[in-house]
Design a protein around this motif. Structure first.
Motif, PDB file in Angstrom:
ATOM      1  N   LEU A  48       8.110 -14.283  -5.043  1.00 54.48           N
ATOM      2  CA  LEU A  48       6.748 -14.013  -4.561  1.00 54.48           C
ATOM      3  C   LEU A  48       5.959 -13.150  -5.551  1.00 54.48           C
ATOM      4  O   LEU A  48       6.541 -12.352  -6.280  1.00 54.48           O
ATOM      5  N   PRO A  49       4.626 -13.276  -5.519  1.00 52.63           N
ATOM      6  CA  PRO A  49       3.785 -12.311  -6.240  1.00 52.63           C
ATOM      7  C   PRO A  49       3.614 -11.073  -5.362  1.00 52.63           C
ATOM      8  O   PRO A  49       3.975 -11.099  -4.181  1.00 52.63           O
ATOM      9  N   LEU A  50       3.096 -10.003  -5.924  1.00 51.89           N
ATOM     10  CA  LEU A  50       2.795  -8.813  -5.129  1.00 51.89           C
ATOM     11  C   LEU A  50       1.615  -8.101  -5.781  1.00 51.89           C
ATOM     12  O   LEU A  50       1.566  -7.981  -7.008  1.00 51.89           O
ATOM     13  N   ALA A  51       0.670  -7.651  -4.956  1.00 53.15           N
ATOM     14  CA  ALA A  51      -0.431  -6.823  -5.455  1.00 53.15           C
ATOM     15  C   ALA A  51      -0.267  -5.425  -4.878  1.00 53.15           C
ATOM     16  O   ALA A  51       0.378  -5.235  -3.845  1.00 53.15           O
ATOM     17  N   LEU A  52      -0.853  -4.448  -5.564  1.00 52.81           N
ATOM     18  CA  LEU A  52      -0.845  -3.062  -5.094  1.00 52.81           C
ATOM     19  C   LEU A  52      -2.284  -2.612  -4.867  1.00 52.81           C
ATOM     20  O   LEU A  52      -3.161  -2.905  -5.684  1.00 52.81           O
ATOM     21  N   ALA A  53      -2.513  -1.885  -3.772  1.00 55.62           N
ATOM     22  CA  ALA A  53      -3.855  -1.358  -3.488  1.00 55.62           C
ATOM     23  C   ALA A  53      -3.714   0.014  -2.849  1.00 55.62           C
ATOM     24  O   ALA A  53      -2.606   0.437  -2.498  1.00 55.62           O
ATOM     25  N   THR A  54      -4.865   0.711  -2.697  1.00 56.17           N
ATOM     26  CA  THR A  54      -4.767   2.088  -2.196  1.00 56.17           C
ATOM     27  C   THR A  54      -4.781   2.204  -0.674  1.00 56.17           C
ATOM     28  O   THR A  54      -4.156   3.092  -0.108  1.00 56.17           O
ATOM     29  N   ASP A  55      -5.594   1.352   0.011  1.00 52.48           N
ATOM     30  CA  ASP A  55      -5.839   1.516   1.456  1.00 52.48           C
ATOM     31  C   ASP A  55      -6.699   2.756   1.745  1.00 52.48           C
ATOM     32  O   ASP A  55      -6.740   3.223   2.883  1.00 52.48           O
ATOM     33  N   PHE A  56      -7.365   3.303   0.761  1.00 48.97           N
ATOM     34  CA  PHE A  56      -8.186   4.525   0.906  1.00 48.97           C
ATOM     35  C   PHE A  56      -8.886   4.547   2.278  1.00 48.97           C
ATOM     36  O   PHE A  56      -9.765   3.736   2.550  1.00 48.97           O
ATOM     37  N   LEU A  91       0.858  -1.192   0.000  1.00 47.99           N
ATOM     38  CA  LEU A  91       0.000   0.000   0.000  1.00 47.99           C
ATOM     39  C   LEU A  91       0.894   1.242   0.000  1.00 47.99           C
ATOM     40  O   LEU A  91       1.010   1.948   1.013  1.00 47.99           O
ATOM     41  N   PRO A  92       1.566   1.510  -1.117  1.00 42.66           N
ATOM     42  CA  PRO A  92       2.612   2.544  -1.105  1.00 42.66           C
ATOM     43  C   PRO A  92       2.140   3.959  -0.814  1.00 42.66           C
ATOM     44  O   PRO A  92       2.915   4.760  -0.287  1.00 42.66           O
ATOM     45  N   THR A  93       0.873   4.281  -1.113  1.00 42.92           N
ATOM     46  CA  THR A  93       0.460   5.663  -0.817  1.00 42.92           C
ATOM     47  C   THR A  93       0.194   5.843   0.683  1.00 42.92           C
ATOM     48  O   THR A  93       0.183   6.968   1.179  1.00 42.92           O
ATOM     49  N   CYS A  94       0.028   4.744   1.414  1.00 39.96           N
ATOM     50  CA  CYS A  94      -0.025   4.809   2.883  1.00 39.96           C
ATOM     51  C   CYS A  94       1.376   5.146   3.398  1.00 39.96           C
ATOM     52  O   CYS A  94       1.533   6.043   4.242  1.00 39.96           O
ATOM     53  N   SER A  95       2.391   4.451   2.887  1.00 44.19           N
ATOM     54  CA  SER A  95       3.777   4.751   3.288  1.00 44.19           C
ATOM     55  C   SER A  95       4.102   6.215   3.010  1.00 44.19           C
ATOM     56  O   SER A  95       4.714   6.897   3.833  1.00 44.19           O
ATOM     57  N   PHE A  96       3.675   6.681   1.845  1.00 43.94           N
ATOM     58  CA  PHE A  96       3.916   8.064   1.430  1.00 43.94           C
ATOM     59  C   PHE A  96       3.260   9.048   2.396  1.00 43.94           C
ATOM     60  O   PHE A  96       3.895   9.985   2.882  1.00 43.94           O
ATOM     61  N   PHE A  97       1.995   8.800   2.708  1.00 39.19           N
ATOM     62  CA  PHE A  97       1.216   9.777   3.476  1.00 39.19           C
ATOM     63  C   PHE A  97       1.655   9.865   4.932  1.00 39.19           C
ATOM     64  O   PHE A  97       1.665  10.945   5.517  1.00 39.19           O
ATOM     65  N   ILE A  98       2.010   8.710   5.539  1.00 38.78           N
ATOM     66  CA  ILE A  98       2.398   8.789   6.963  1.00 38.78           C
ATOM     67  C   ILE A  98       3.907   8.584   7.159  1.00 38.78           C
ATOM     68  O   ILE A  98       4.368   8.378   8.284  1.00 38.78           O
ATOM     69  N   SER A  99       4.649   8.664   6.076  1.00 38.70           N
ATOM     70  CA  SER A  99       6.120   8.606   6.144  1.00 38.70           C
ATOM     71  C   SER A  99       6.632   7.400   6.927  1.00 38.70           C
ATOM     72  O   SER A  99       7.316   7.527   7.936  1.00 38.70           O
ATOM     73  N   ILE A 100       6.234   6.217   6.432  1.00 32.16           N
ATOM     74  CA  ILE A 100       6.787   4.984   6.999  1.00 32.16           C
ATOM     75  C   ILE A 100       7.485   4.243   5.857  1.00 32.16           C
ATOM     76  O   ILE A 100       7.327   4.622   4.693  1.00 32.16           O
ATOM     77  N   PRO A 101       8.270   3.189   6.147  1.00 32.11           N
ATOM     78  CA  PRO A 101       8.989   2.508   5.063  1.00 32.11           C
ATOM     79  C   PRO A 101       8.043   1.930   3.998  1.00 32.11           C
ATOM     80  O   PRO A 101       6.862   1.694   4.269  1.00 32.11           O
ATOM     81  N   TYR A 102       8.593   1.719   2.816  1.00 30.25           N
ATOM     82  CA  TYR A 102       7.852   1.086   1.723  1.00 30.25           C
ATOM     83  C   TYR A 102       8.094  -0.423   1.759  1.00 30.25           C
ATOM     84  O   TYR A 102       9.166  -0.876   2.155  1.00 30.25           O
ATOM     85  N   THR A 103       7.095  -1.169   1.359  1.00 34.08           N
ATOM     86  CA  THR A 103       7.226  -2.627   1.248  1.00 34.08           C
ATOM     87  C   THR A 103       8.424  -2.972   0.349  1.00 34.08           C
ATOM     88  O   THR A 103       8.548  -2.413  -0.746  1.00 34.08           O
ATOM     89  N   PRO A 104       9.291  -3.887   0.799  1.00 30.13           N
ATOM     90  CA  PRO A 104      10.481  -4.237  -0.005  1.00 30.13           C
ATOM     91  C   PRO A 104      10.128  -5.102  -1.208  1.00 30.13           C
ATOM     92  O   PRO A 104      10.399  -6.308  -1.244  1.00 30.13           O
ATOM     93  N   ALA A 105       9.522  -4.464  -2.199  1.00 30.47           N
ATOM     94  CA  ALA A 105       8.973  -5.192  -3.355  1.00 30.47           C
ATOM     95  C   ALA A 105      10.043  -5.981  -4.108  1.00 30.47           C
ATOM     96  O   ALA A 105       9.833  -7.147  -4.452  1.00 30.47           O
TER      97      ALA A 105
END
Ligand code: NIG
Ligand code: FE
Length: 412
Positions: A315-323, A293-307
């Motif tokens: 592994l597979p990986l999906a992306l979502a908003t977490d709106f 949920l990279p825009t969550c990382s962006f908005f609250i300034s936490i690390p990004y998932t190590p894609a």
């Protein structure tokens, strides 16, 4: 009802044999057709191919896509679109130096949203949520999962899930509902966790099952929220009602939560900002989809998932908003894809796979959504003229969508 899209500069994510997900190295491959057409019949992708084989256009509604790219709509497998009010004040508090955890420990955060939600009528909640759903559809989302979790009372959780049900009835977009009663402990249960979990299991779940209000069950498995053991109780209870798990885990700390989710055959594990080598090992060769949920990382300034590390491990990986009102007040999947490229170093191909077919998988929708495959739902994005699809993440602040088609209908 037929629609023929002609002269498509590039048709992306073409999968002749429907696939359910892509993993590891395969995520870098995004099959496409140049100079293509696509035929929609009712709500289905009936046919596609290159322009030399394009059927006669007479009598059919035709969209000329000269210079434009066509791709399957975004599949957003993790949202909290149904909420009341907003948390703008906490946003400013964070700018002034407080952390997300500090705000939560003062009774803000999820409990703040729960208070607002319980004070809002079901009708008003529906109207507020509907505006957000319409917005994300215009931004190219063609399937979405929506969670409860801001009620935290029997009535509040049912109210949220009924609003999700009404959205599903009123809008053409595919919607999956997830019960997230285990989002936070209400203040009165702070010292008595097991009593709140009893309420979830003995009061909320039977009513939700009776009204068929949820497809999945979720919990916020995190230090200070639901422990591994508490989440296992929730997943076990969900299983009895046929609700597969989709779990918030590893957002701030790694406490072997992923292992527990895999043990319960979770459909997805979501957030994953903090991932250990052990977590990656545990996810290998399982049916559980990791969701970032990279825009969550962006908005609250936490690390990004190590894609990269996860994809390199196969592994597979999906992306979502977490709106949601607290950590991601945005449902824009275009921005998610761009942020994944810019901040997680995913290539455009990997990010588009993660936001379409793998997102569909994380909602059990890959048979009908997430790729250009004959017989799948006609959920499409037609872009403005592009030099190449790289422009989608590259021009991250632009709206590059020209037309959105949901279930075979052009969305105005
Ligand atoms: O996915 N982390 C848990 N839940 C939400 C945020 C909830 C909130 O702050 O309102 C999330 O980020
Ligand atoms: Fe979330």
């Amino acid at each position: 009802m037929k629609i023929l899209i002609t002269n498509i500069k590039e048709l992306l994510q073409v999968r002749e044999d429907g696939i359910e997900k892509v993993s590891g190295k395969d995520m870098a491959v995004l099959p496409s057709l140049q100079n293509a057409y696509l035929l929609i019949e009712n709500n289905i992708i009936a046919d596609y191919g290159t322009m030399e084989n394009c059927p006669a256009t007479s009598g059919i509604q035709t969209i000329d896509a000269t210079g434009k790219t066509v791709l399957p709509s975004w599949c957003d497998s993790h949202t909290h679109i149904v909420y009341a009010g907003n948390r703008e004040q906490e946003f400013v508090d964070r700018i002034n130096g407080l952390s997300y955890e500090e705000i939560a420990s003062r009774g803000g955060g999820i409990l703040n949203s729960a208070k607002k939600l319980n004070e809002t009528s079901e009708e008003d909640l529906y109207l507020q949520s509907r505006t957000r759903l319409e917005e994300v559809m215009q931004q190219g989302t063609g399937a979405v999962e929506i969670k409860s979790g801001y009620g935290l009372t029997v009535e509040g959780e049912l109210k949220m899930l009924r609003v999700i049900k009404r959205l599903r009835e009123e809008y053409p977009i595919a919607i999956k509902a997830t019960f997230l009663g285990a989002h936070a402990f209400p203040a009165e249960y702070k010292e008595n966790h097991s009593a709140y979990i009893d309420l979830i299991i003995n009061e909320m779940l039977p009513k939700i099952a009776e009204e068929k209000l949820a497809d999945y069950i979720d919990a916020f498995l995190e230090t200070g929220y639901f422990s591994v053991e508490e989440t296992e109780r929730i997943m076990e209870a969900g299983k009895k009602y046929g609700l597969q798990a989709k779990i918030h885990v590893n957002q701030f700390t790694a406490i072997k939560g992923i292992e527990a989710c895999v043990k319960y055959d979770a459909l997805s594990v979501d957030h994953l900002e903090i991932v250990t080598d052990e977590d990656i090992e545990v996810l290998k060769d399982t049916k559980t989809m990791p969701v970032a949920l990279p825009t969550c990382s962006f908005f609250i300034s936490i690390p990004y998932t190590p894609a990269r590390k996860m994809m390199e491990a196969g592994l597979p990986l999906a992306l979502a908003t977490d709106f949601n009102p607290g950590t991601t007040p945005s449902g824009n999947m275009n921005l998610v894809v761009a942020t994944a490229c810019i901040k997680m170093k995913m290539t455009p191909e990997e990010a588009i796979n993660a936001a379409t077919i793998n997102g569909a998988y994380a909602m059990d929708l890959s048979k009908t959504h997430g790729s250009i495959t004959k017989g799948k739902r006609a959920n499409l994005i037609i872009t403005k003229p592009l030099t190449s699809y790289y422009q989608l993440p590259y021009a991250f602040g632009s709206n590059l969508i020209d037309t959105v088609i949901v279930e075979g209908k052009v969305i105005e």
